[in-house]
Design a protein around this motif. Structure first.
Motif, short mmCIF file in Angstrom:
data_model
loop_
_atom_site.label_atom_id
_atom_site.label_comp_id
_atom_site.label_asym_id
_atom_site.label_seq_id
_atom_site.Cartn_x
_atom_site.Cartn_y
_atom_site.Cartn_z
N GLY A 20 0.82 -1.21 0.00
CA GLY A 20 0.00 0.00 0.00
C GLY A 20 0.85 1.26 0.00
O GLY A 20 0.57 2.22 -0.72
N ARG A 21 1.92 1.26 0.82
CA ARG A 21 2.83 2.42 0.87
C ARG A 21 3.52 2.62 -0.49
O ARG A 21 3.67 3.74 -0.95
CB ARG A 21 3.88 2.23 1.97
CG ARG A 21 3.36 2.51 3.36
CD ARG A 21 4.47 2.63 4.37
NE ARG A 21 5.23 1.39 4.51
CZ ARG A 21 4.93 0.40 5.35
NH1 ARG A 21 3.87 0.52 6.13
NH2 ARG A 21 5.67 -0.68 5.42
N LEU A 22 3.92 1.49 -1.11
CA LEU A 22 4.57 1.57 -2.42
C LEU A 22 3.64 2.21 -3.45
O LEU A 22 4.04 3.10 -4.21
CB LEU A 22 4.98 0.16 -2.88
CG LEU A 22 5.69 0.06 -4.21
CD1 LEU A 22 7.13 0.50 -4.06
CD2 LEU A 22 5.62 -1.35 -4.73
N LYS A 23 2.39 1.80 -3.43
CA LYS A 23 1.43 2.36 -4.39
C LYS A 23 1.13 3.82 -4.08
O LYS A 23 0.91 4.63 -4.98
CB LYS A 23 0.14 1.53 -4.37
CG LYS A 23 0.31 0.16 -4.99
CD LYS A 23 -0.99 -0.58 -5.02
CE LYS A 23 -0.87 -1.90 -5.71
NZ LYS A 23 -2.15 -2.54 -5.92
N GLN A 24 1.12 4.15 -2.78
CA GLN A 24 0.85 5.53 -2.38
C GLN A 24 1.98 6.45 -2.85
O GLN A 24 1.75 7.58 -3.26
CB GLN A 24 0.71 5.60 -0.86
CG GLN A 24 -0.09 6.79 -0.38
CD GLN A 24 -0.43 6.65 1.09
OE1 GLN A 24 0.28 5.99 1.83
NE2 GLN A 24 -1.51 7.28 1.51
N ASN A 25 3.21 5.95 -2.82
CA ASN A 25 4.35 6.74 -3.26
C ASN A 25 4.32 7.00 -4.76
O ASN A 25 4.96 7.93 -5.23
CB ASN A 25 5.67 6.04 -2.89
CG ASN A 25 5.93 6.07 -1.40
OD1 ASN A 25 5.35 6.92 -0.70
ND2 ASN A 25 6.75 5.16 -0.92
N ARG A 26 3.60 6.18 -5.49
CA ARG A 26 3.52 6.37 -6.94
C ARG A 26 2.57 7.53 -7.31
O ARG A 26 2.65 8.06 -8.39
CB ARG A 26 2.97 5.10 -7.62
CG ARG A 26 3.94 3.97 -7.60
CD ARG A 26 3.32 2.79 -8.30
NE ARG A 26 4.06 1.58 -8.08
CZ ARG A 26 3.56 0.36 -8.15
NH1 ARG A 26 2.29 0.21 -8.44
NH2 ARG A 26 4.31 -0.67 -7.97
N SER A 27 1.65 7.89 -6.39
CA SER A 27 0.67 8.91 -6.72
C SER A 27 1.32 10.29 -6.73
O SER A 27 2.43 10.49 -6.19
CB SER A 27 -0.47 8.87 -5.72
OG SER A 27 0.01 9.24 -4.44
N ARG A 28 0.63 11.26 -7.30
CA ARG A 28 1.15 12.61 -7.37
C ARG A 28 1.18 13.24 -6.00
O ARG A 28 0.28 13.00 -5.19
CB ARG A 28 0.29 13.47 -8.29
CG ARG A 28 0.39 13.01 -9.71
CD ARG A 28 -0.43 13.90 -10.60
NE ARG A 28 -0.32 13.40 -11.96
CZ ARG A 28 -0.46 14.13 -13.02
NH1 ARG A 28 -0.75 15.38 -12.90
NH2 ARG A 28 -0.33 13.61 -14.21
N PRO A 29 2.18 14.02 -5.72
CA PRO A 29 2.23 14.66 -4.40
C PRO A 29 1.04 15.60 -4.21
O PRO A 29 0.63 16.31 -5.16
CB PRO A 29 3.55 15.42 -4.42
CG PRO A 29 4.17 15.21 -5.74
CD PRO A 29 3.31 14.35 -6.55
N TRP A 30 0.53 15.64 -3.02
CA TRP A 30 -0.62 16.48 -2.73
C TRP A 30 -0.13 17.89 -2.41
O TRP A 30 0.79 18.09 -1.62
CB TRP A 30 -1.36 15.90 -1.53
CG TRP A 30 -2.62 16.62 -1.21
CD1 TRP A 30 -3.79 16.56 -1.88
CD2 TRP A 30 -2.83 17.50 -0.12
NE1 TRP A 30 -4.73 17.34 -1.30
CE2 TRP A 30 -4.18 17.95 -0.20
CE3 TRP A 30 -2.02 17.99 0.90
CZ2 TRP A 30 -4.71 18.83 0.72
CZ3 TRP A 30 -2.58 18.88 1.80
CH2 TRP A 30 -3.92 19.29 1.70
N THR A 31 -0.71 18.89 -3.08
CA THR A 31 -0.29 20.28 -2.86
C THR A 31 -1.48 21.12 -2.44
O THR A 31 -2.63 20.85 -2.77
CB THR A 31 0.30 20.88 -4.16
OG1 THR A 31 -0.67 20.77 -5.20
CG2 THR A 31 1.57 20.17 -4.56
N HIS A 32 -1.20 22.19 -1.65
CA HIS A 32 -2.25 23.13 -1.24
C HIS A 32 -2.46 24.13 -2.35
O HIS A 32 -1.54 24.72 -2.86
CB HIS A 32 -1.84 23.87 0.05
CG HIS A 32 -1.71 22.98 1.23
ND1 HIS A 32 -2.77 22.27 1.72
CD2 HIS A 32 -0.66 22.67 2.03
CE1 HIS A 32 -2.37 21.59 2.77
NE2 HIS A 32 -1.07 21.81 2.99
N GLU A 33 -3.69 24.41 -2.66
CA GLU A 33 -3.99 25.42 -3.69
C GLU A 33 -4.93 26.44 -3.18
O GLU A 33 -5.76 26.27 -2.39
CB GLU A 33 -4.53 24.75 -4.93
CG GLU A 33 -3.47 23.98 -5.65
CD GLU A 33 -3.98 23.40 -6.94
OE1 GLU A 33 -4.86 23.98 -7.58
OE2 GLU A 33 -3.49 22.34 -7.31
#
Length: 140
Positions: A127-140
């Motif tokens: 799960g952590r490995l797959k989470q690291n593949r996602s785009r970083p979350w940024t504040h907008e």
């Protein structure tokens, strides 16, 4: 008589042999001799087989077993008819020998605590490995 085991033998009347031309090595001679053997044994109607063995043979998902319960074994491994005949008979006997022994019943067991923890740790790591593949979350 085909002897399968000390307690089981099949009479010749229950076996049907047909001889056909075999493919493979043999030169021009192969086109004139019928060296391949097709051995048929009616599992469903054989009086020689014990009921438990018959049920195990019919329950197999074997393509050599017809819808009517006839086992068809083709032997064309050798260049002469006598050896192919022996090969077919031995293969039939081996198949029936395998069905003579009742399968050992499976005893249900629970997974150990360590194996459960290893499984959960592996899932978390994946799960952590797959989470690291996602785009970083940024504040907008």
């Amino acid at each position: 008589m085909l002897i399968v085991s000390r307690t089981l033998a099949l009479p010749e009347t229950e076996l049907t042999e047909r001889f056909l031309r075999a493919d493979g090595p043999g030169g021009q001679h192969v086109n004139r001799t019928e060296s391949a053997v097709e051995l048929r044994f009616d599992v469903a109607r054989s009086p020689s087989l014990p009921e438990a063995v018959r049920a195990r043979l019919l329950a197999r998902r074997d393509r050599r077993l017809t819808d009517e319960g006839v086992l068809v074994i083709q032997a064309r491994r050798f260049r002469d008819q006598a050896r192919n005949r022996e090969d077919a008979r031995e293969r039939l006997a081996e198949l029936i020998r395998a069905a003579l022994a009742a399968p050992k019943p499976r005893v249900a067991t629970r997974p150990t605590r360590a194996s459960q923890e290893r499984r959960l740790a592996g899932k978390q790591q994946r799960g952590r490995l797959k989470q690291n593949r996602s785009r970083p979350w940024t504040h907008e």
